[in-house]
Design an enzyme around this catalytic site. Structure first.
Site, short mmCIF file in Angstrom:
data_model
loop_
_atom_site.label_atom_id
_atom_site.label_comp_id
_atom_site.label_asym_id
_atom_site.label_seq_id
_atom_site.Cartn_x
_atom_site.Cartn_y
_atom_site.Cartn_z
N LYS A 119 51.74 33.00 49.54
CA LYS A 119 52.22 32.14 48.44
C LYS A 119 51.28 30.95 48.26
O LYS A 119 50.48 30.65 49.16
CB LYS A 119 53.64 31.65 48.76
CG LYS A 119 53.73 30.75 49.97
CD LYS A 119 55.17 30.51 50.39
CE LYS A 119 55.25 29.58 51.58
NZ LYS A 119 56.55 29.62 52.25
N ARG A 141 69.41 26.63 51.68
CA ARG A 141 68.56 26.61 50.49
C ARG A 141 68.91 27.89 49.72
O ARG A 141 70.00 28.00 49.20
CB ARG A 141 67.09 26.53 50.92
CG ARG A 141 66.11 26.20 49.83
CD ARG A 141 64.69 26.02 50.37
NE ARG A 141 64.15 27.22 51.00
CZ ARG A 141 62.92 27.30 51.52
NH1 ARG A 141 62.11 26.26 51.49
NH2 ARG A 141 62.49 28.41 52.07
N HIS A 192 65.99 32.84 56.87
CA HIS A 192 64.87 31.91 57.04
C HIS A 192 65.31 30.76 57.94
O HIS A 192 66.42 30.26 57.81
CB HIS A 192 64.42 31.38 55.67
CG HIS A 192 63.13 30.62 55.69
ND1 HIS A 192 62.00 31.06 56.36
CD2 HIS A 192 62.77 29.43 55.13
CE1 HIS A 192 61.02 30.18 56.20
NE2 HIS A 192 61.46 29.19 55.47
N ARG A 206 57.17 37.30 59.05
CA ARG A 206 56.60 36.71 57.83
C ARG A 206 55.70 35.52 58.13
O ARG A 206 56.00 34.39 57.77
CB ARG A 206 57.73 36.22 56.90
CG ARG A 206 58.72 37.25 56.42
CD ARG A 206 59.62 36.63 55.34
NE ARG A 206 60.19 35.37 55.77
CZ ARG A 206 61.41 35.20 56.29
NH1 ARG A 206 62.22 36.25 56.41
NH2 ARG A 206 61.82 34.02 56.64
N TYR A 208 37.41 0.06 45.39
CA TYR A 208 38.50 -0.60 44.64
C TYR A 208 39.34 -1.52 45.52
O TYR A 208 39.64 -1.19 46.66
CB TYR A 208 39.44 0.46 44.04
CG TYR A 208 38.87 1.20 42.87
CD1 TYR A 208 38.47 0.53 41.71
CD2 TYR A 208 38.76 2.58 42.91
CE1 TYR A 208 37.96 1.24 40.63
CE2 TYR A 208 38.26 3.30 41.83
CZ TYR A 208 37.86 2.61 40.69
OH TYR A 208 37.35 3.31 39.62
N CYS A 235 38.72 6.88 46.23
CA CYS A 235 38.79 6.88 44.76
C CYS A 235 39.16 8.27 44.26
O CYS A 235 39.30 9.21 45.05
CB CYS A 235 37.44 6.49 44.17
SG CYS A 235 36.72 5.00 44.88
N MET A 236 39.29 8.42 42.96
CA MET A 236 39.63 9.72 42.39
C MET A 236 38.55 10.76 42.69
O MET A 236 38.85 11.90 43.07
CB MET A 236 39.82 9.60 40.87
CG MET A 236 40.32 10.87 40.22
SD MET A 236 40.48 10.75 38.44
CE MET A 236 41.85 9.62 38.25
N ASP A 237 37.30 10.36 42.57
CA ASP A 237 36.19 11.32 42.69
C ASP A 237 35.24 11.04 43.85
O ASP A 237 34.29 11.78 44.04
CB ASP A 237 35.35 11.32 41.41
CG ASP A 237 36.18 11.57 40.18
OD1 ASP A 237 36.99 12.51 40.22
OD2 ASP A 237 36.02 10.82 39.20
C1 PLP Z 1 56.44 30.06 53.57
C2 PLP Z 1 57.40 30.98 54.15
C3 PLP Z 1 57.10 31.67 55.34
C4 PLP Z 1 55.84 31.43 56.14
O1 PLP Z 1 56.01 30.30 56.94
P1 PLP Z 1 54.86 29.82 57.97
O2 PLP Z 1 55.49 28.68 58.67
O3 PLP Z 1 53.70 29.43 57.13
O4 PLP Z 1 54.56 30.96 58.85
C5 PLP Z 1 58.00 32.61 55.78
N1 PLP Z 1 59.16 32.84 55.11
C6 PLP Z 1 59.49 32.17 53.99
C7 PLP Z 1 60.78 32.47 53.31
C8 PLP Z 1 58.63 31.22 53.48
O5 PLP Z 1 58.97 30.56 52.37
#
Ligand code: PLP
Length: 383
Positions: free
Chosen positions: A38, A136, A165, A221, A275, A322-324
């Protein structure tokens, strides 16, 4: 070599693959991997990282939003992709069209997905997410059976997985995660009692898969660990020990953030830099300007706090970011030249600045720092 901007993120795909191979060895052959890619693979580039992960034989990819899944499909990736953040009802048609999978938490979405499956002549795979304490996304355990009964009546849905999760897998207090694992096991048992046996279960993020082996489920995951960073320092000894046990090389950082010196100037004692005059030279100083700033993702709250590597030595950043641009005091580094390579995080000589260290200084976590490295920083792929 093709020309690219001096400020760049070097991405070592060999290290990325090494990290996946490490994980495979630690997990053994009974546990599969869903590579979480992601947010453009935590800023590392979703398409190249997904392709590299698939070459290592991972079985699933985890995208955050449906647009990310579609991007992978448009780049020729045909393997299973889960949309971890769920979808809106009006995205169901696209989800089915692109053969993506979503987590499912509500009967309304179940209905809509089955409708779309029917319309497009497809069976739609779904992953139920049970909310065991993150509060969540997900269905609360007491509402799980209702959702299951609903799914049973929908001919075009196929329940492929049950998932959850963790909220605190990197917390000192392991009781929170243990309790979540227990709630998940209960939910799974309930499902089985009602005659449903999802072929896949998945629970564990990077922290959980290392710290709680009984959270591994059928697949895990991992995100952050694939990119060679650790969610929290408490993981350090645990990961080290696991690598040692299996005689593996350590996990390796995949991204290095670098720039070059665009100007060098001898500045008299007592001058204010950048700045708002937040830094004054204590003596005559050699000040280097780098073309990197908060528009590139270098958080302004790192002003006067961070260091960089030049010629294998640490040099302090001075004045407001700074920005850049940023300024570096290179007075103590002999023989610095215009165009000299500079490391923001990464390795130079035998010294290293870790993304964890820089994130900590900036009051955040490595996840956010990676995501902040902005679009205008080209990703340069090695290997
Ligand atoms: C981002 C995410 C992960 C991965 O988590 P890490 O801590 O980067 O391993 C696993 N499951 C879900 C639902 C996530 O949103």
């Amino acid at each position: 070599m093709a020309h690219h901007r001096a400020t760049r993120a070097e991405i070592n795909l060999k290290a990325f693959k090494h990290n996946i191979e490490n994980l495979k060895k630690i997990l053994g052959s009974d546990v599969g991997i869903m590579s979480v890619i992601k947010a453009d693979a935590y800023g590392h580039g979703a398409v190249p990282c997904s392709k590299a992960a698939l070459e290592c034989g991972v079985s699933y990819l985890g995208a955050g939003i449906i647009e990310e899944g579609i991007e992978l499909r448009k780049n020729g990736i045909t393997e299973p992709i889960l949309i971890l953040g769920g979808i809106f009802l009006n995205e169901a048609a696209d989800l089915v069209h692109y053969d993506l999978t979503t987590i499912l938490s509500t009967p309304t979405l179940a209905d809509e997905l089955s409708n779309q499956g029917n319309k497009q002549g497809k069976i739609v795979k779904v992953h139920i997410k049970v909310d065991t304490g993150m509060n969540r996304l997900g269905v609360r355990p007491e509402d799980l059976l209702n959702l299951i009964e609903k799914i049973k009546t929908l001919p075009n849905l196929n329940l492929e997985a049950l998932s959850t999760h963790f909220s605190s897998a990197d917390d000192e207090d392991s009781s929170i995660t243990k309790n979540q694992i227990e709630l998940f096991q209960k939910a799974l048992l309930e499902l089985k009692k009602s005659g449903i046996h999802p072929p896949i279960t998945h629970l564990a993020n990077s922290s959980a898969l290392f710290r709680f082996p009984d959270s591994r489920g059928k697949i895990v995951r991992p995100g952050l660990i694939l990119y060679g960073a650790l969610p929290s320092p408490i993981l350090n000894p645990i990961v080290k020990k696991l690598c040692k046990k299996d005689k593996l090389d350590d996990f390796q950082p995949v991204m290095q953030w670098k720039s070059k010196i665009i100007q060098l100037k001898l500045t008299p004692k007592g001058e204010a830099l950048s700045y708002s005059r937040r830094y004054f030279t204590q003596k005559e100083s050699l000040i280097a300007t780098l073309p990197i700033g908060y528009a590139d993702g270098l958080n302004r709250n790192l002003s006067n706090k961070m260091q960089v590597l030049i010629k294998g030595k640490l040099a302090p950043q001075v004045g407001n970011i700074c920005m850049d641009m940023i300024l570096i005091d290179v007075s103590r580094i002999p023989d610095v030249k215009l165009g000299e390579d500079v490391v923001i995080f990464g390795k130079q000589g035998d010294k290293q600045i870790s993304v964890e260290e820089l994130a900590d200084k900036s009051g955040t976590i490595p996840y956010e720092l990676f995501c902040n490295v902005s679009k205008r920083v080209p990703r340069i792929y090695q290997n």
